[in-house]
Write a protein that holds these residues in place. Sequence first.
Motif, mmCIF file in Angstrom:
data_model
loop_
_atom_site.group_PDB
_atom_site.id
_atom_site.type_symbol
_atom_site.label_atom_id
_atom_site.label_comp_id
_atom_site.label_asym_id
_atom_site.label_seq_id
_atom_site.Cartn_x
_atom_site.Cartn_y
_atom_site.Cartn_z
ATOM 1 N N TYR A 148 -0.115 8.199 4.790
ATOM 2 C CA TYR A 148 -1.324 7.763 5.478
ATOM 3 C C TYR A 148 -1.018 6.555 6.356
ATOM 4 O O TYR A 148 -0.089 5.790 6.089
ATOM 5 N N GLU A 149 -1.798 6.370 7.392
ATOM 6 C CA GLU A 149 -1.655 5.233 8.291
ATOM 7 C C GLU A 149 -2.596 4.140 7.793
ATOM 8 O O GLU A 149 -3.795 4.147 8.100
ATOM 9 N N THR B 141 -4.039 0.289 7.060
ATOM 10 C CA THR B 141 -4.200 -1.076 7.555
ATOM 11 C C THR B 141 -4.912 -1.885 6.482
ATOM 12 O O THR B 141 -5.946 -1.465 5.956
ATOM 13 N N CYS C 56 -2.481 -0.294 0.047
ATOM 14 C CA CYS C 56 -1.948 0.061 1.367
ATOM 15 C C CYS C 56 -0.525 0.587 1.263
ATOM 16 O O CYS C 56 -0.155 1.565 1.936
ATOM 17 N N GLY D 45 -2.172 12.020 6.885
ATOM 18 C CA GLY D 45 -2.032 11.245 8.107
ATOM 19 C C GLY D 45 -3.265 10.477 8.518
ATOM 20 O O GLY D 45 -3.263 9.836 9.583
ATOM 21 N N ARG E 281 -6.112 7.706 9.111
ATOM 22 C CA ARG E 281 -6.087 6.260 9.313
ATOM 23 C C ARG E 281 -7.076 5.624 8.342
ATOM 24 O O ARG E 281 -8.268 5.957 8.353
ATOM 25 N N ALA F 77 0.662 4.288 2.308
ATOM 26 C CA ALA F 77 1.719 4.494 3.306
ATOM 27 C C ALA F 77 2.837 5.362 2.746
ATOM 28 O O ALA F 77 3.405 6.203 3.467
ATOM 29 N N LYS G 221 5.631 0.917 6.270
ATOM 30 C CA LYS G 221 5.141 -0.051 7.252
ATOM 31 C C LYS G 221 3.626 0.020 7.436
ATOM 32 O O LYS G 221 3.135 0.343 8.527
ATOM 33 N N PRO G 222 2.860 -0.270 6.397
ATOM 34 C CA PRO G 222 1.427 -0.441 6.645
ATOM 35 C C PRO G 222 1.215 -1.660 7.538
ATOM 36 O O PRO G 222 2.073 -2.541 7.629
ATOM 37 N N ARG G 223 0.061 -1.702 8.187
ATOM 38 C CA ARG G 223 -0.262 -2.847 9.057
ATOM 39 C C ARG G 223 -1.101 -3.837 8.258
ATOM 40 O O ARG G 223 -2.098 -3.461 7.637
ATOM 41 N N TYR H 180 -10.970 4.262 12.435
ATOM 42 C CA TYR H 180 -10.488 4.717 11.137
ATOM 43 C C TYR H 180 -11.235 5.958 10.653
ATOM 44 O O TYR H 180 -12.423 6.142 10.928
#
Length: 254
Positions: A67-68, A70, A59, A45, A47, A63, A92-94, A109
């Motif tokens: 993991y979150e 970006t 990424c 989890g 960032r 994801a 849904k990575p950013r 992060y």
Amino acid sequence: MNDKTEWWREFFRGPWGEIQARGYPEEETRQQVDFLVSALRLEQGARVLDTSCGVGGHCIELARRGYEATGIDFNGSALAIAANAAAAVGVKPRFVEMDIRQLQEREAYDAAFSFWTSFGYFSDEDNLDVAYRFADALKPGGRLLIDTRVTECLLPNFKEFRWNWADEARTVRVLEEARWDQVSGRVETTWSFVRDRGLVETATSSLRVYSYKELHELLETAGFCGFQGFGTGTNKPFKMGARRLSIVAEKVGG
């Protein structure tokens, strides 16, 4: 070539950008993410910030593992490909369109990384500024990984002329004509992309190549400590002549 020119804007929107848009082998990406997870000591989890993420393979894989992630990149076209690829596998990575020199997040992060020798595009002053921005974006004790070529990688294997295939399908051959500028510490390269029927396109690049010591000192100045050096993709200590270095450091204060 002036080391302050923004050569990379055209380079990654030209023939190399077209090749990059085709993506990379999935197994190769998985192996690289295995390495990143281990070297950055990622907890579930976490960032994670991917700088110069390109078409977003790392990424997306992060994801998929929970993991979150970006990813930031200046190239909106590459990010559009990344977003579509992420949607296709249901993650849904950013993704954020941004010049890394504009990064302003603070302690957002747990970890960050710069892969595929994407550190060193700018002047020495701007490269140091980017290192400070990495430190600002990380939580205290957060870890940074920079995957790059240092002089200990480049010089033992340096060739002024080198032919390679640009893609697995072997549809484009690339001639690299490189010059090492020992005063600026930059490798200046003219790239010739040779397609079927002899069509040739050219592009140029200018990359600052630090020694291990110089890169260590730059990151230390920016607020990092606890350094480790790996041969990229392995858990083995970095050695002279390795293809690439992955230098890992912690933000002071953890």
